[in-house]
Design a protein around this motif. Structure first.
Motif, PDB file in Angstrom:
ATOM      1  N   ARG A  66       0.858  -1.182   0.000  1.00 21.36           N
ATOM      2  CA  ARG A  66       0.000   0.000   0.000  1.00 21.36           C
ATOM      3  C   ARG A  66       0.897   1.235   0.000  1.00 21.36           C
ATOM      4  NH1 ARG A  66      -5.532  -1.131   2.479  1.00 21.36           N
ATOM      5  NH2 ARG A  66      -5.612  -3.396   2.359  1.00 21.36           N
ATOM      6  N   PRO A  67       0.408   2.347  -0.559  1.00 17.87           N
ATOM      7  CA  PRO A  67       1.246   3.555  -0.653  1.00 17.87           C
ATOM      8  C   PRO A  67       1.776   4.051   0.688  1.00 17.87           C
ATOM      9  CG  PRO A  67      -0.744   3.808  -1.960  1.00 17.87           C
ATOM     10  CD  PRO A  67      -0.893   2.524  -1.188  1.00 17.87           C
ATOM     11  N   GLU A  68       1.029   3.836   1.756  1.00 17.00           N
ATOM     12  CA  GLU A  68       1.457   4.352   3.062  1.00 17.00           C
ATOM     13  C   GLU A  68       2.511   3.464   3.740  1.00 17.00           C
ATOM     14  OE1 GLU A  68      -2.353   1.981   3.570  1.00 17.00           O
ATOM     15  OE2 GLU A  68      -1.754   3.622   2.265  1.00 17.00           O
ATOM     16  N   GLU A  69       2.781   2.281   3.184  1.00 17.99           N
ATOM     17  CA  GLU A  69       3.788   1.391   3.767  1.00 17.99           C
ATOM     18  C   GLU A  69       5.199   1.846   3.381  1.00 17.99           C
ATOM     19  OE1 GLU A  69       2.758  -3.011   3.913  1.00 17.99           O
ATOM     20  OE2 GLU A  69       1.561  -2.330   2.206  1.00 17.99           O
ATOM     21  N   ASP A  70       6.177   1.382   4.168  1.00 16.36           N
ATOM     22  CA  ASP A  70       7.573   1.574   3.780  1.00 16.36           C
ATOM     23  C   ASP A  70       7.846   0.620   2.628  1.00 16.36           C
ATOM     24  OD1 ASP A  70       8.145   3.528   5.663  1.00 16.36           O
ATOM     25  OD2 ASP A  70       8.688   2.046   7.196  1.00 16.36           O
ATOM     26  N   LEU A  71       8.288   1.152   1.519  1.00 12.95           N
ATOM     27  CA  LEU A  71       8.471   0.347   0.318  1.00 12.95           C
ATOM     28  C   LEU A  71       9.907  -0.165   0.220  1.00 12.95           C
ATOM     29  CD1 LEU A  71       6.494   2.625  -2.146  1.00 12.95           C
ATOM     30  CD2 LEU A  71       5.679   0.598  -0.934  1.00 12.95           C
ATOM     31  N   PRO A  72      10.079  -1.378  -0.328  1.00  8.03           N
ATOM     32  CA  PRO A  72      11.428  -1.911  -0.514  1.00  8.03           C
ATOM     33  C   PRO A  72      12.227  -1.063  -1.504  1.00  8.03           C
ATOM     34  CG  PRO A  72       9.776  -3.640  -0.777  1.00  8.03           C
ATOM     35  CD  PRO A  72       9.038  -2.332  -0.724  1.00  8.03           C
ATOM     36  N   GLU A  73      13.526  -1.177  -1.401  1.00  4.67           N
ATOM     37  CA  GLU A  73      14.415  -0.453  -2.313  1.00  4.67           C
ATOM     38  C   GLU A  73      14.184  -0.944  -3.741  1.00  4.67           C
ATOM     39  OE1 GLU A  73      19.150  -0.202  -2.859  1.00  4.67           O
ATOM     40  OE2 GLU A  73      18.383   0.349  -0.866  1.00  4.67           O
ATOM     41  N   VAL A  74      14.202   0.005  -4.673  1.00  4.15           N
ATOM     42  CA  VAL A  74      14.016  -0.320  -6.092  1.00  4.15           C
ATOM     43  C   VAL A  74      14.715   0.762  -6.918  1.00  4.15           C
ATOM     44  CG1 VAL A  74      11.812   0.906  -6.393  1.00  4.15           C
ATOM     45  CG2 VAL A  74      12.267  -1.132  -7.741  1.00  4.15           C
ATOM     46  N   ASP A  75      15.221   0.353  -8.083  1.00  6.54           N
ATOM     47  CA  ASP A  75      15.912   1.312  -8.954  1.00  6.54           C
ATOM     48  C   ASP A  75      14.947   2.238  -9.685  1.00  6.54           C
ATOM     49  OD1 ASP A  75      18.452   0.358  -8.341  1.00  6.54           O
ATOM     50  OD2 ASP A  75      18.371  -1.144  -9.930  1.00  6.54           O
TER      51      ASP A  75
ATOM     52  N   GLN B  28       8.698  10.317  -2.864  1.00 10.83           N
ATOM     53  CA  GLN B  28      10.046  10.834  -2.602  1.00 10.83           C
ATOM     54  C   GLN B  28      10.182  11.292  -1.159  1.00 10.83           C
ATOM     55  OE1 GLN B  28      10.156  13.724  -5.770  1.00 10.83           O
ATOM     56  NE2 GLN B  28      11.387  12.393  -7.080  1.00 10.83           N
ATOM     57  N   ASP B  29       9.157  11.974  -0.642  1.00 11.49           N
ATOM     58  CA  ASP B  29       9.195  12.468   0.733  1.00 11.49           C
ATOM     59  C   ASP B  29       9.227  11.325   1.745  1.00 11.49           C
ATOM     60  OD1 ASP B  29       9.091  15.017  -0.307  1.00 11.49           O
ATOM     61  OD2 ASP B  29       6.968  15.332   0.176  1.00 11.49           O
ATOM     62  N   LYS B  30       8.447  10.295   1.493  1.00 14.40           N
ATOM     63  CA  LYS B  30       8.274   9.218   2.468  1.00 14.40           C
ATOM     64  C   LYS B  30       9.380   8.171   2.417  1.00 14.40           C
ATOM     65  CE  LYS B  30       4.997   5.698   4.015  1.00 14.40           C
ATOM     66  NZ  LYS B  30       5.774   5.509   5.186  1.00 14.40           N
ATOM     67  N   ASN B  31       9.911   7.876   1.263  1.00 14.79           N
ATOM     68  CA  ASN B  31      10.762   6.696   1.116  1.00 14.79           C
ATOM     69  C   ASN B  31      12.252   6.956   1.142  1.00 14.79           C
ATOM     70  OD1 ASN B  31       8.979   4.237   0.810  1.00 14.79           O
ATOM     71  ND2 ASN B  31       7.955   5.767  -0.461  1.00 14.79           N
ATOM     72  N   ASN B  32      12.665   8.151   1.466  1.00  9.43           N
ATOM     73  CA  ASN B  32      14.043   8.447   1.823  1.00  9.43           C
ATOM     74  C   ASN B  32      15.080   7.801   0.890  1.00  9.43           C
ATOM     75  OD1 ASN B  32      15.901   9.707   3.389  1.00  9.43           O
ATOM     76  ND2 ASN B  32      15.940   8.143   4.985  1.00  9.43           N
ATOM     77  N   ASN B  33      14.906   8.026  -0.398  1.00 14.85           N
ATOM     78  CA  ASN B  33      15.852   7.545  -1.424  1.00 14.85           C
ATOM     79  C   ASN B  33      15.911   6.035  -1.613  1.00 14.85           C
ATOM     80  OD1 ASN B  33      16.644  10.171  -2.130  1.00 14.85           O
ATOM     81  ND2 ASN B  33      18.034  10.222  -0.386  1.00 14.85           N
ATOM     82  N   ARG B  34      14.948   5.288  -1.054  1.00 15.22           N
ATOM     83  CA  ARG B  34      14.906   3.844  -1.332  1.00 15.22           C
ATOM     84  C   ARG B  34      14.436   3.585  -2.751  1.00 15.22           C
ATOM     85  NH1 ARG B  34      12.626   3.757   3.829  1.00 15.22           N
ATOM     86  NH2 ARG B  34      10.591   3.411   2.924  1.00 15.22           N
ATOM     87  N   ILE B  35      13.723   4.553  -3.329  1.00 18.99           N
ATOM     88  CA  ILE B  35      13.310   4.474  -4.725  1.00 18.99           C
ATOM     89  C   ILE B  35      14.222   5.433  -5.481  1.00 18.99           C
ATOM     90  CG2 ILE B  35      11.431   4.753  -6.367  1.00 18.99           C
ATOM     91  CD1 ILE B  35       9.507   4.416  -3.950  1.00 18.99           C
ATOM     92  N   LYS B  36      15.107   4.878  -6.279  1.00 17.10           N
ATOM     93  CA  LYS B  36      16.144   5.706  -6.897  1.00 17.10           C
ATOM     94  C   LYS B  36      15.615   6.626  -7.991  1.00 17.10           C
ATOM     95  CE  LYS B  36      19.936   2.737  -5.581  1.00 17.10           C
ATOM     96  NZ  LYS B  36      19.209   2.052  -4.574  1.00 17.10           N
ATOM     97  N   LYS B  37      14.685   6.147  -8.801  1.00 14.00           N
ATOM     98  CA  LYS B  37      14.118   6.972  -9.882  1.00 14.00           C
ATOM     99  C   LYS B  37      12.629   6.690  -9.952  1.00 14.00           C
ATOM    100  CE  LYS B  37      14.745   9.026 -14.157  1.00 14.00           C
ATOM    101  NZ  LYS B  37      15.260  10.332 -14.266  1.00 14.00           N
ATOM    102  N   ILE B  38      11.829   7.751 -10.051  1.00 14.16           N
ATOM    103  CA  ILE B  38      10.380   7.623 -10.163  1.00 14.16           C
ATOM    104  C   ILE B  38       9.949   8.348 -11.428  1.00 14.16           C
ATOM    105  CG2 ILE B  38       8.142   8.081  -9.094  1.00 14.16           C
ATOM    106  CD1 ILE B  38       9.619   8.243  -6.379  1.00 14.16           C
ATOM    107  N   LEU B  39       9.222   7.642 -12.281  1.00 17.25           N
ATOM    108  CA  LEU B  39       8.694   8.233 -13.509  1.00 17.25           C
ATOM    109  C   LEU B  39       7.212   7.941 -13.616  1.00 17.25           C
ATOM    110  CD1 LEU B  39      11.396   7.109 -16.101  1.00 17.25           C
ATOM    111  CD2 LEU B  39      11.048   9.421 -15.237  1.00 17.25           C
ATOM    112  N   SER B  40       6.477   8.900 -14.140  1.00 17.94           N
ATOM    113  CA  SER B  40       5.080   8.626 -14.475  1.00 17.94           C
ATOM    114  C   SER B  40       5.036   8.217 -15.940  1.00 17.94           C
ATOM    115  CB  SER B  40       4.217   9.872 -14.240  1.00 17.94           C
ATOM    116  OG  SER B  40       4.532  10.866 -15.187  1.00 17.94           O
ATOM    117  N   LEU B  41       3.979   7.536 -16.325  1.00 18.50           N
ATOM    118  CA  LEU B  41       3.841   7.174 -17.735  1.00 18.50           C
ATOM    119  C   LEU B  41       3.762   8.420 -18.606  1.00 18.50           C
ATOM    120  CD1 LEU B  41       1.523   4.043 -17.761  1.00 18.50           C
ATOM    121  CD2 LEU B  41       3.951   4.175 -18.238  1.00 18.50           C
ATOM    122  N   ASP B  42       3.253   9.510 -18.049  1.00 18.24           N
ATOM    123  CA  ASP B  42       3.228  10.779 -18.790  1.00 18.24           C
ATOM    124  C   ASP B  42       4.640  11.202 -19.174  1.00 18.24           C
ATOM    125  OD1 ASP B  42       0.483  11.037 -18.622  1.00 18.24           O
ATOM    126  OD2 ASP B  42       0.558  12.275 -16.816  1.00 18.24           O
ATOM    127  N   GLU B  43       5.578  11.099 -18.230  1.00 17.85           N
ATOM    128  CA  GLU B  43       6.973  11.475 -18.502  1.00 17.85           C
ATOM    129  C   GLU B  43       7.594  10.570 -19.562  1.00 17.85           C
ATOM    130  OE1 GLU B  43       9.197  12.933 -14.656  1.00 17.85           O
ATOM    131  OE2 GLU B  43       7.847  11.263 -14.139  1.00 17.85           O
TER     132      GLU B  43
END
Length: 136
Positions: free
Chosen positions: A47-56, A73-88
Motif C-alpha cells: 500500500r502507498p502508506e507502507e515503507d516500500l522496498p528499495e528499487v531502482d 520521494q518524501d516518504k521513502n528516503n531515497n529507497r526508490i532511486k528513480k520515479i517516472l510517471s507514464l506521462d513522462e
C-alpha cells in the motif's frame, strides 16, 4: 540501466503496462496499490502508506503522477532511486520521435488502443504501456 522495477497503480493502465513488460521479459519486483491484492497474487503488493522496498525504478500509472511522485520521494528516503510517471515516459518517446523522425508502429498502435480505453477524464493525463527501450 535499472536492475529492479516497481509499478505504482494496478488499474487498467497499470495492468496493461505489467502485461507489456511481462511480454518483453522485464522483471517486476513489486507493485503498489491502494487496494492490496489487486493483481491476483502474482506480485507482492504494497500500500502507498507502507515503507516500500528499495528499487531502482518505479513507474506511476495512476492519475496524479506528480503528486504521487512527490509523496513517494518524501516518504521513502531515497529507497526508490528513480520515479517516472507514464506521462513522462510518453513525453520522452514523443520527443525522440519528433527529433529523429522515428516511425514506431507499435507505439502508435498502443496509443490508438489506449485512446479507445480511456475515459475523457483519463485522456487528460494520457498514459500508456510502452516498451521501455529508453530505460533498459
Amino acid at each position: 540501466n535499472y536492475s529492479s522495477l516497481a509499478i505504482y497503480g494496478v488499474g487498467i493502465l497499470g495492468k496493461s503496462l505489467i502485461y507489456q513488460l511481462e511480454s518483453e521479459n522485464i522483471k517486476i519486483d513489486y507493485v503498489v496499490d491502494r487496494i492490496a491484492g489487486n493483481i491476483g497474487g502474482k506480485y507482492s503488493v504494497f500500500r502507498p502508506e507502507e515503507d516500500l522496498p528499495e528499487v531502482d525504478l518505479m513507474i506511476i500509472t495512476a492519475y496524479g503522477g506528480e503528486e504521487i511522485k512527490q509523496k513517494l520521494q518524501d516518504k521513502n528516503n531515497n529507497r526508490i532511486k528513480k520515479i517516472l510517471s507514464l506521462d513522462e515516459i510518453l513525453d520522452k518517446i514523443l520527443l525522440a520521435l519528433t527529433m529523429y523522425n522515428i516511425h514506431y508502429i507499435s507505439l502508435l498502435k498502443s496509443l490508438s488502443y489506449y485512446m479507445e480505453t480511456l475515459s475523457a477524464h483519463q485522456t487528460h493525463s494520457l498514459t500508456l504501456s510502452v516498451q521501455l527501450y529508453f530505460f533498459y
